[in-house]
Design a protein around this motif. Structure first.
Motif, PDB file in Angstrom:
ATOM      1  N   LEU A   7      29.801  89.825  -3.303  1.00  0.00           N
ATOM      2  CA  LEU A   7      28.477  89.824  -3.944  1.00  0.00           C
ATOM      3  C   LEU A   7      27.393  90.221  -2.947  1.00  0.00           C
ATOM      4  O   LEU A   7      26.477  90.975  -3.283  1.00  0.00           O
ATOM      5  CB  LEU A   7      28.161  88.429  -4.505  1.00  0.00           C
ATOM      6  N   ARG A  10      27.945  94.182  -1.785  1.00  0.00           N
ATOM      7  CA  ARG A  10      27.828  95.307  -2.725  1.00  0.00           C
ATOM      8  C   ARG A  10      26.435  95.915  -2.606  1.00  0.00           C
ATOM      9  O   ARG A  10      25.464  95.215  -2.408  1.00  0.00           O
ATOM     10  CB  ARG A  10      28.063  94.824  -4.170  1.00  0.00           C
ATOM     11  N   SER A  36      36.805  90.744 -17.461  1.00  0.00           N
ATOM     12  CA  SER A  36      35.453  90.237 -17.742  1.00  0.00           C
ATOM     13  C   SER A  36      35.421  89.543 -19.102  1.00  0.00           C
ATOM     14  O   SER A  36      36.142  89.952 -20.015  1.00  0.00           O
ATOM     15  CB  SER A  36      34.463  91.405 -17.816  1.00  0.00           C
ATOM     16  N   SER A 148      30.282  95.997 -15.910  1.00  0.00           N
ATOM     17  CA  SER A 148      29.779  96.866 -14.835  1.00  0.00           C
ATOM     18  C   SER A 148      29.891  96.173 -13.482  1.00  0.00           C
ATOM     19  O   SER A 148      30.393  96.755 -12.515  1.00  0.00           O
ATOM     20  CB  SER A 148      28.307  97.233 -15.072  1.00  0.00           C
ATOM     21  N   GLN A 149      29.398  94.935 -13.418  1.00  0.00           N
ATOM     22  CA  GLN A 149      29.459  94.219 -12.135  1.00  0.00           C
ATOM     23  C   GLN A 149      30.925  93.994 -11.738  1.00  0.00           C
ATOM     24  O   GLN A 149      31.272  94.117 -10.559  1.00  0.00           O
ATOM     25  CB  GLN A 149      28.697  92.889 -12.235  1.00  0.00           C
ATOM     26  N   SER A 150      31.766  93.693 -12.721  1.00  0.00           N
ATOM     27  CA  SER A 150      33.186  93.487 -12.396  1.00  0.00           C
ATOM     28  C   SER A 150      33.803  94.765 -11.826  1.00  0.00           C
ATOM     29  O   SER A 150      34.595  94.715 -10.882  1.00  0.00           O
ATOM     30  CB  SER A 150      33.975  93.052 -13.634  1.00  0.00           C
TER      31      SER A 150
END
Ligand SMILES: Cc1cc2nc3c(=O)[nH]c(=O)nc-3n(C[C@H](O)[C@H](O)[C@H](O)COP(=O)(O)O)c2cc1C
Length: 221
Positions: A7, A10, A36, A148-150
């Motif tokens: 986290l 990134r 997700s 998206s974050q995954s």
């Protein structure tokens, strides 16, 4: 990779090397990322990944359209008027990034060249397009946001860097045509993937965050 480390490390990669990412790696990232959560496990995402000649044709069309000042036609409208606090943060990001890149306030040419990187997809070898059925609502866009974050975190695990950008879907017609995306699917968002160019100053700017005391309100404990 440790989740907190992922986290924290990134970042939006705005300069990629040409090195390809294998299909095997991409499919692995997608398999991991699609763990997700989503509304009642609807898994509303339809994912199209473009690379090679297909991506080069899309890229050429985007760059031509940008050069010709063609109006953008995103399928999810962009925000016209941001609340003032957010407008301020957008400005702060611009000022911080341009200072970092050594671009002065009134250097319109350099600023334009920098913005143009979006339409070049930051030279990424792959772009992932996230789509969903046109009948769906904001809740499914929310699910696509989680995905998206995954994708970006799973990519990191494989040493792959990412750039989420609305500009990657600024001219959706070219993407739809090239990737034969059915009419009933909306092209919502794009994420460029590849390996970062370590030498580029584009990749060393660290975007600021609001202090946590300002963001989170607690009560009763
Ligand atoms: C929905 C969304 C749209 C974005 N669009 C763009 C864009 O058009 N161009 C760009 O350079 N970055 C874009 N970004 C990246 C953001 O600017 C970036 O996430 C933010 O400044 C925080 O920096 P970081 O990702 O490096 O932590 C976008 C990110 C998101 C989540």
């Amino acid at each position: 990779m440790d989740v907190v480390k992922a986290l924290n490390s990134r970042f939006t990669c705005r300069a990629f090397k040409q090195d390809p990412v294998t299909k095997e790696t991409i499919l692995k990232i997608m398999e991991e990322a699609t763990h997700s959560p989503s509304w009642a496990n609807t898994q509303p995402w339809e994912i199209f990944v473009a690379g090679g000649d297909a991506l080069e044709r899309i890229r050429r069309n985007f760059m031509e359209s940008y050069a010709n000042d063609e109006p953008i036609t995103p399928e999810i409208p962009w925000v016209e008027n941001w609340p003032s606090a957010m407008e301020e943060r957008i400005k702060e990001l611009g000022i911080g990034r341009f200072k970092h890149l050594g671009i002065s306030r009134d250097d319109k040419i350099a600023k334009n060249a920098n913005w143009r990187l979006n339409f070049k997809f930051f030279d990424a070898p792959l772009v992932v397009y996230l789509c969903m059925h046109e009948s769906l609502t904001e809740w499914s866009i929310f699910d696509l946001g989680l995905l998206s974050q995954s994708i970006m975190l799973a990519a990191q695990e494989h040493g792959v860097d990412s750039a989420p950008s609305v500009n990657l879907v600024a001219y959706p017609n070219f993407i739809r045509k090239e990737l034969e995306i059915p009419e009933e699917l909306m092209i919502v968002f794009g994420i460029a993937l590849g390996y970062k160019d370590e030498k580029s100053p584009q990749n060393t700017y660290k975007s600021p965050r609001r202090p946590i005391e300002e963001v989170v309100r607690t009560k009763g404990f």
